[in-house]
Design a protein around this motif. Structure first.
Motif, short mmCIF file in Angstrom:
data_model
loop_
_atom_site.label_atom_id
_atom_site.label_comp_id
_atom_site.label_asym_id
_atom_site.label_seq_id
_atom_site.Cartn_x
_atom_site.Cartn_y
_atom_site.Cartn_z
N ASP A 77 9.23 8.00 20.03
CA ASP A 77 9.44 6.67 19.84
C ASP A 77 10.37 5.97 20.69
O ASP A 77 11.61 6.63 20.89
CB ASP A 77 9.54 6.11 18.41
CG ASP A 77 10.85 6.83 17.89
OD1 ASP A 77 11.84 6.04 17.96
OD2 ASP A 77 10.89 7.81 17.16
N VAL A 78 10.49 4.55 20.99
CA VAL A 78 11.53 4.01 21.70
C VAL A 78 11.38 2.41 21.04
O VAL A 78 10.21 1.83 20.78
CB VAL A 78 11.40 3.95 23.10
CG1 VAL A 78 9.95 3.39 23.60
CG2 VAL A 78 12.45 3.10 23.84
N ASP A 79 12.43 1.84 20.79
CA ASP A 79 12.54 0.37 20.52
C ASP A 79 13.78 -0.34 21.31
O ASP A 79 14.70 0.07 21.71
CB ASP A 79 12.72 0.23 18.98
CG ASP A 79 14.03 0.62 18.51
OD1 ASP A 79 14.63 1.59 19.17
OD2 ASP A 79 14.37 0.10 17.48
N ALA A 80 13.26 -1.85 21.55
CA ALA A 80 14.16 -2.54 22.12
C ALA A 80 14.44 -3.61 21.22
O ALA A 80 13.82 -3.99 20.18
CB ALA A 80 13.25 -3.26 23.57
N ARG A 81 15.77 -3.94 21.54
CA ARG A 81 16.51 -4.87 20.34
C ARG A 81 17.04 -6.16 21.12
O ARG A 81 17.82 -6.13 21.96
CB ARG A 81 17.24 -4.29 19.35
CG ARG A 81 16.64 -2.86 18.51
CD ARG A 81 18.07 -1.81 18.29
NE ARG A 81 17.29 -0.63 17.81
CZ ARG A 81 18.02 0.32 17.45
NH1 ARG A 81 19.14 0.23 17.42
NH2 ARG A 81 17.16 1.47 16.70
N LEU A 82 17.16 -7.22 20.17
CA LEU A 82 17.94 -8.28 20.66
C LEU A 82 18.61 -8.93 19.44
O LEU A 82 18.21 -9.25 18.38
CB LEU A 82 16.97 -9.47 21.26
CG LEU A 82 17.61 -10.86 21.37
CD1 LEU A 82 18.62 -10.60 22.60
CD2 LEU A 82 16.45 -11.72 22.05
#
Length: 436
Positions: free
Chosen positions: A307-312
């Motif tokens: 799994d991979v997640d991008a965050r702001l």
């Protein structure tokens, strides 16, 4: 009688003219030799004084157009001690010259040090030492200060550099010219009627420079040690092989708001085995199917969940605490559909501008989903509620950009639609990173 009177008158005129010529010549030569414009004090009607011939080996001093000298042990009636010449250097009396310039002179017999004080200037010399200290700065002297008949004599440089006086040796006249014009305060204005006070605007204060705050930019990679995985393929098997994560973040300002962009990639690798032990390549291990309506035989294999997640995020507190949104992608190597969804959470970035700091994050994805088509052509939606978390510590090696870290991380999924069973994977990690 007439002839005698005429001769006397002529002699007096010659003396007066000669004295005036000496003073004028000395002043003009001194100004021309230094290239400085020195304005002599107005002497009014006072004629230049003449006290006869100087003692042997000494030379008269012309101080502010007063042609004066005296014996080395005498200072009276405004007279100035005569100058001496030693080693090609003109030496003049320290106390008498400085006191005439309005300075205070003190002498320490133990160290043979003389201190001369005047507002804005302090001069120190020591008998026998070839240096002068002017306002704390040491400067060399060609000839050291000396004691002559009980009087301390110093090179002319001490007078000129310490007090800003103008000193010149006039060889053809065998005379030392000293000119000193102290700074005078401007005359006070006569009292006037108080003007009508008008409203004034306070001056804009000069802004104080603000140090640019430290911003984090870093990336780190970690090995996950023996993670535990619970799902339809693993009843808590211990992960082996390539279980790892990569994470990083970048802090920046936009629209006068502190922001953070970050990301986290992780992979859990673990064995799918039959109940009671590791299956042989030909053995079948039964697992619950998608939808939870039955089970199917799946041979033993090494499973990989990625799994991979991008965050702001936006900073809400210090040190480096953010809240934000994320987008999660999840895939496997056993035929399940790719899942994705939007979530939210909070994150504490490490403080890599100090030796030791902590970090952590927790993001919740309430509906991570994907479509699955079974062998009969039926399309199902598979979805989980996922919680992804991580917590650890960093240690930076001095001023090096390299740091190490360790902690605990995991992923927990709860069935939302058609999931066979709930899912958890977690374990300790350690790794290395670099800051930019």
């Amino acid at each position: 009688m007439k002839r005698l009177s005429t001769g006397v008158l002529a002699a007096l005129m010659a003396v007066l003219c000669g004295l005036t010529a000496v003073a004028a010549t000395s002043a003009s030569q001194s100004q021309g030799n230094t290239g400085q414009a020195v304005v002599a004090q107005d002497q009014g009607s006072m004629p230049p004084a003449n006290f006869g011939s100087p003692p042997s080996g000494q030379y008269p001093i012309l101080f502010n157009d007063h042609h004066v000298y005296a014996k080395p042990d005498t200072l009276r009636q405004g007279r100035v001690l005569a100058a001496l010449v030693r080693g090609g250097t003109v030496l003049i009396p320290l106390r008498s010259m400085f006191e005439q310039m309005g300075a205070t002179v003190s002498y320490d017999p133990a160290s043979k040090t003389v201190t001369v004080s005047k507002p804005g200037s302090e001069v120190k010399v020591t008998v026998g030492q070839p240096e002068v200290i002017i306002n704390g700065e040491s400067r060399p002297l060609d000839v050291p200060p000396m004691i002559y008949h009980g009087i301390i004599l110093v090179p002319v440089r001490v007078i000129s550099e310490g007090m800003g006086a103008y000193v010149q040796w006039v060889p053809d006249r065998q005379i030392v010219v000293v000119r000193y014009i102290p700074a005078t305060p401007p005359p006070s204005a006569p009292p006037t009627a108080a003007p009508t006070v008008a409203p004034t605007v306070a001056p804009t204060p000069t802004p104080v420079p603000v140090a640019t705050p430290y911003k984090e930019i870093f990336v780190a990679g970690d090995y996950i040690f023996s993670p535990k995985v619970y799902n339809e393929f693993s009843p808590g098997n211990t992960g082996t092989g390539s279980s790892y994560d990569i994470h990083g973040a970048w802090e920046f300002d936009a629209f006068n708001i502190p922001w953070m962009i970050g990301g986290n990639f992780e992979q859990f690798q673990y064995p799918h085995t039959c109940a009671g032990g590791v299956a042989t390549p030909t053995a079948d291990c039964y697992v619950t199917t998608i939808g939870g309506l039955g089970s199917t035989a799946v041979p033993a294999f090494t499973a990989k969940d990625t799994d991979v997640d991008a965050r702001l995020g936006i900073k809400v507190a210090d040190p480096r605490i953010y809240i934000g949104v994320g987008y999660l992608f999840r895939s496997t190597n056993y035929g399940y559909p790719r899942l994705n969804g939007v979530g939210f959470g909070a994150e504490k970035l490490p403080d890599l501008n100090q030796a030791l700091s902590w970090f952590g994050s927790a993001y919740y994805y309430p509906n991570t989903k994907g479509n699955f088509t079974d062998p009969s052509g039926n399309v199902y939606t598979l979805s989980y509620n996922f919680l992804k978390y991580q917590i650890g510590f960093d240690y930076v090696f001095g001023n090096s950009p390299i740091f190490i870290e360790a902690g605990w991380q995991g992923l927990s999924g709860t069935n939302k639609t058609n999931a066979p069973v709930n899912y958890t994977a977690n374990g300790p990690f350690a790794g290395i990173g670099i800051k930019f």
